[in-house]
Scaffold this active site. Structure first.
Site, mmCIF file in Angstrom:
data_model
loop_
_atom_site.group_PDB
_atom_site.id
_atom_site.type_symbol
_atom_site.label_atom_id
_atom_site.label_comp_id
_atom_site.label_asym_id
_atom_site.label_seq_id
_atom_site.Cartn_x
_atom_site.Cartn_y
_atom_site.Cartn_z
ATOM 1 N N ASP A 1 0.853 -1.199 0.000
ATOM 2 C CA ASP A 1 0.000 0.000 0.000
ATOM 3 C C ASP A 1 0.880 1.237 0.000
ATOM 4 O O ASP A 1 0.698 2.172 -0.773
ATOM 5 C CB ASP A 1 -0.804 0.046 1.308
ATOM 6 C CG ASP A 1 -2.187 -0.556 1.157
ATOM 7 O OD1 ASP A 1 -2.649 -0.716 0.021
ATOM 8 O OD2 ASP A 1 -2.809 -0.865 2.167
ATOM 9 N N GLU B 1 -6.327 7.858 -0.728
ATOM 10 C CA GLU B 1 -7.068 7.136 0.302
ATOM 11 C C GLU B 1 -6.163 6.781 1.470
ATOM 12 O O GLU B 1 -6.603 6.566 2.594
ATOM 13 C CB GLU B 1 -7.685 5.886 -0.330
ATOM 14 C CG GLU B 1 -8.700 5.176 0.512
ATOM 15 C CD GLU B 1 -8.148 3.913 1.154
ATOM 16 O OE1 GLU B 1 -7.075 3.467 0.702
ATOM 17 O OE2 GLU B 1 -8.753 3.412 2.099
ATOM 18 N N ASP C 1 -7.026 5.734 -4.972
ATOM 19 C CA ASP C 1 -6.851 4.660 -3.995
ATOM 20 C C ASP C 1 -5.691 3.832 -4.530
ATOM 21 O O ASP C 1 -5.869 3.094 -5.497
ATOM 22 C CB ASP C 1 -8.142 3.831 -3.875
ATOM 23 C CG ASP C 1 -8.019 2.759 -2.792
ATOM 24 O OD1 ASP C 1 -9.040 2.113 -2.500
ATOM 25 O OD2 ASP C 1 -6.896 2.570 -2.274
ATOM 26 N N LEU D 1 -3.909 1.169 -3.687
ATOM 27 C CA LEU D 1 -3.924 -0.294 -3.771
ATOM 28 C C LEU D 1 -5.135 -0.813 -2.998
ATOM 29 O O LEU D 1 -5.055 -1.162 -1.820
ATOM 30 C CB LEU D 1 -2.630 -0.890 -3.216
ATOM 31 C CG LEU D 1 -2.197 -2.201 -3.864
ATOM 32 C CD1 LEU D 1 -2.061 -2.078 -5.373
ATOM 33 C CD2 LEU D 1 -0.860 -2.669 -3.290
ATOM 34 N N ASP D 2 -6.284 -0.841 -3.709
ATOM 35 C CA ASP D 2 -7.521 -1.251 -3.043
ATOM 36 C C ASP D 2 -7.583 -2.773 -2.932
ATOM 37 O O ASP D 2 -7.116 -3.492 -3.815
ATOM 38 C CB ASP D 2 -8.718 -0.745 -3.856
ATOM 39 C CG ASP D 2 -10.008 -1.076 -3.166
ATOM 40 O OD1 ASP D 2 -10.452 -0.294 -2.313
ATOM 41 O OD2 ASP D 2 -10.547 -2.173 -3.434
ATOM 42 N N GLU E 1 -13.155 5.666 -4.495
ATOM 43 C CA GLU E 1 -13.680 4.383 -4.982
ATOM 44 C C GLU E 1 -14.995 4.568 -5.739
ATOM 45 O O GLU E 1 -15.114 4.228 -6.913
ATOM 46 C CB GLU E 1 -13.869 3.434 -3.778
ATOM 47 C CG GLU E 1 -12.546 2.974 -3.181
ATOM 48 C CD GLU E 1 -12.613 2.663 -1.689
ATOM 49 O OE1 GLU E 1 -13.408 3.282 -0.960
ATOM 50 O OE2 GLU E 1 -11.841 1.789 -1.247
HETATM 51 P P1 P6P Z 1 -15.487 -6.453 3.603
HETATM 52 C C1 P6P Z 1 -11.017 -3.922 0.712
HETATM 53 O O1 P6P Z 1 -10.599 -3.705 2.038
HETATM 54 C C2 P6P Z 1 -12.252 -3.069 0.463
HETATM 55 O O2 P6P Z 1 -11.978 -1.730 0.694
HETATM 56 C C3 P6P Z 1 -12.770 -3.294 -0.946
HETATM 57 O O3 P6P Z 1 -11.755 -3.585 -1.839
HETATM 58 C C4 P6P Z 1 -13.720 -4.460 -0.774
HETATM 59 O O4 P6P Z 1 -14.777 -4.448 -1.717
HETATM 60 C C5 P6P Z 1 -14.261 -4.253 0.635
HETATM 61 O O5 P6P Z 1 -13.289 -3.496 1.345
HETATM 62 C C6 P6P Z 1 -14.469 -5.569 1.348
HETATM 63 O O6 P6P Z 1 -14.987 -5.256 2.627
HETATM 64 O O7 P6P Z 1 -16.088 -5.733 4.781
HETATM 65 O O8 P6P Z 1 -16.538 -7.249 2.820
HETATM 66 O O9 P6P Z 1 -14.275 -7.278 3.914
#
Ligand code: P6P
Length: 337
Positions: free
Chosen positions: A72, A95, A117, A119-120, A281
Site C-alpha cells: 500500500d 485514500e 486509492d 492499492l484497493d 472508490e
Molecule cells: P469487507 C477492501 O478492504 C475493500 O476496501 C474493498 O476492496 C472491498 O470491496 C471491501 O473493502 C471488502 O470489505 O467488509 O466485505 O471485507
C-alpha cells in the site's frame, strides 16, 4: 501483409484521444501517460511481492483505521512521485493519506486534480488475490496557485477521466475520458499496455450479485428482501443469481462490468454510511460504469451527483448493470413492506 493483430498501445490511444480534441494542449495526455508509468512500477512490485520482504504490514494505520500494508505504502508513494513533477496537477488526494497532497514548491502547478486509492483490496495481498488501483481526475475549480480542498471535493460528474488497474492473472488498465471505456492488458515482455477491451459495455442485466453476506444480520429489511429475491427460483427472470464476492472491490467490479451483475456495499448497523469512499472508490467507478451503460447509486441517489464534504467521506454503493441496480433501489424504497 499478414493480418497481424492491431497493436494499439495505451500511449497511441491517448494520443488519438488528444487529436480528437483540436484545442488539446497535450497536458491531459501527459497526465495519463505518467499515470500508466506509475501503474507499471506498482505492477512490478505487486507481481513479485511474495519474493520480497514487502508483504505484511507497516504497523501504521490509514485514516480509515485499516492497517497500511507495505505494498500500500509503496503504491501510494510511487503514484505521488510519478505525478508530482509533470506540471499537470495542482493537488492530489490519496485514500492512504489524511489530508490534501500538495505539489512540492519546486515543481510547476497544473490545472488538474488527481484523487486515488493506490492499492484497493490490499487485505488480500498475502493471499495473492487480485487487487487494484483506482483513479479519478478533475479540472481544478480555483483560479491559480496550489490546489485546495475545494478543488478535490467535487461531485463525480465533474470528473474528466477515471481509471482503474487490476493486478491479477494479467494486469489490465481500464480508463474512460468520456468517450467510451477501454481496457489495455500489460504485455510484460515489452512493458506496454495493449488494447484488449475496446469500448467496454456492461450487460443491461446480469445474473451475479456481489455482497458480503456475513453482514446480513445488520442489513435493513429492504436489503434482506432484495437478496432473498435474487435467490428465488424463477428461471424466466434469470433467478437464482450466482453469488460471487472476492472482497476486493476492483476485482468484483471488473468481473461484473464484463459479465453483468451488481456489486453492493450497503449501509448497515456497523457501517452507517457504508464502507467505501466517495472520492477514491465510488465516484471513479461510477463514472466508468455509467459510460459502459450501467448505473451506480447509494441505494437511491446517483453516486456521480454526491458532493463529498470531506476527503474520506463514505457512501453505500450499488453499482453494475442498470436493471439490477434499479431493482435493488426498488426493494430499498419499499423497505420492509
Ligand atoms: P469487507 C477492501 O478492504 C475493500 O476496501 C474493498 O476492496 C472491498 O470491496 C471491501 O473493502 C471488502 O470489505 O467488509 O466485505 O471485507
Amino acid at each position: 501483409m499478414s493480418d497481424t493483430i492491431q497493436l494499439m498501445t495505451l500511449g497511441h490511444h491517448i494520443e488519438e484521444g488528444e487529436r480528437a480534441h483540436p484545442g488539446a494542449t497535450g497536458d491531459f495526455s501527459g497526465l495519463l501517460s505518467n499515470l500508466a508509468i506509475a501503474v507499471k512500477l506498482i505492477w512490478r512490485e505487486v507481481s513479485k511481492a511474495g519474493l520480497l520482504d514487502i508483504l505484511g504490514t507497516t504497523q501504521k494505520e490509514n485514516s480509515s483505521g485499516d492497517k497500511v500494508r507495505k505494498l500500500d505504502e509503496f503504491a501510494d508513494e510511487t503514484i505521488y512521485k510519478a505525478m508530482q513533477r509533470g506540471g499537470h496537477l495542482c493537488a492530489m488526494a490519496s485514500e492512504e493519506n489524511e489530508g490534501l497532497l500538495a505539489i512540492p514548491p519546486n515543481y510547476p502547478i497544473g490545472k488538474y486534480v488527481l484523487v486515488y486509492d493506490p492499492l484497493d483490496g490490499s487485505s488480500n495481498i498475502d493471499a495473492n488475490v487480485s487487487i487494484g488501483s483506482i483513479f479519478g481526475i478533475y479540472r481544478r475549480v480555483t483560479p491559480a496557485g496550489p490546489g485546495t480542498l475545494q478543488d478535490c471535493l467535487q461531485p463525480g460528474y465533474k470528473q474528466v477521466a477515471a481509471a482503474y488497474t487490476i493486478y491479477g492473472s494479467s494486469t489490465i488498465f481500464v480508463y474512460c475520458t468520456g468517450n467510451g471505456v477501454h481496457g489495455f492488458t500489460l504485455d510484460p515482455s515489452v512493458g506496454e499496455f495493449l488494447l484488449s477491451h475496446e469500448n467496454m459495455r456492461t450487460p443491461r442485466q446480469g445474473r451475479i450479485y456481489s455482497v458480503n453476506e456475513g453482514n446480513s444480520s445488520k442489513w435493513n429489511e429492504g436489503m434482506r428482501n432484495y437478496i432473498e429475491f435474487l435467490k428465488g427460483d424463477d428461471e424466466p427472470t434469470g433467478r437464482p443469481y450466482s453469488s460471487r464476492y472476492i472482497g476486493s472491490l476492483v476485482a468484483d467490479f471488473h468481473r461484473n462490468l464484463l459479465y453483468g451483475g451488481i456489486f453492493m456495499y450497503p449501509s448497515d448497523a456497523t457501517h452507517p454510511y457504508g464502507k467505501l469512499r466517495i472520492l477514491y472508490e465510488a465516484s471513479p467507478l461510477a463514472f466508468i460504469i455509467e459510460h459502459a451503460g450501467g448505473r451506480a447509486s447509494d441505494g437511491s441517489r446517483r453516486i456521480l451527483d454526491l458532493v463529498p464534504s470531506s476527503l474520506h467521506q463514505k457512501t453505500p454503493l450499488f453499482i453494475g448493470s442498470e436493471e439490477d441496480v434499479r431493482k435493488a433501489e426498488e426493494f430499498l424504497r419499499k423497505g420492509g413492506d
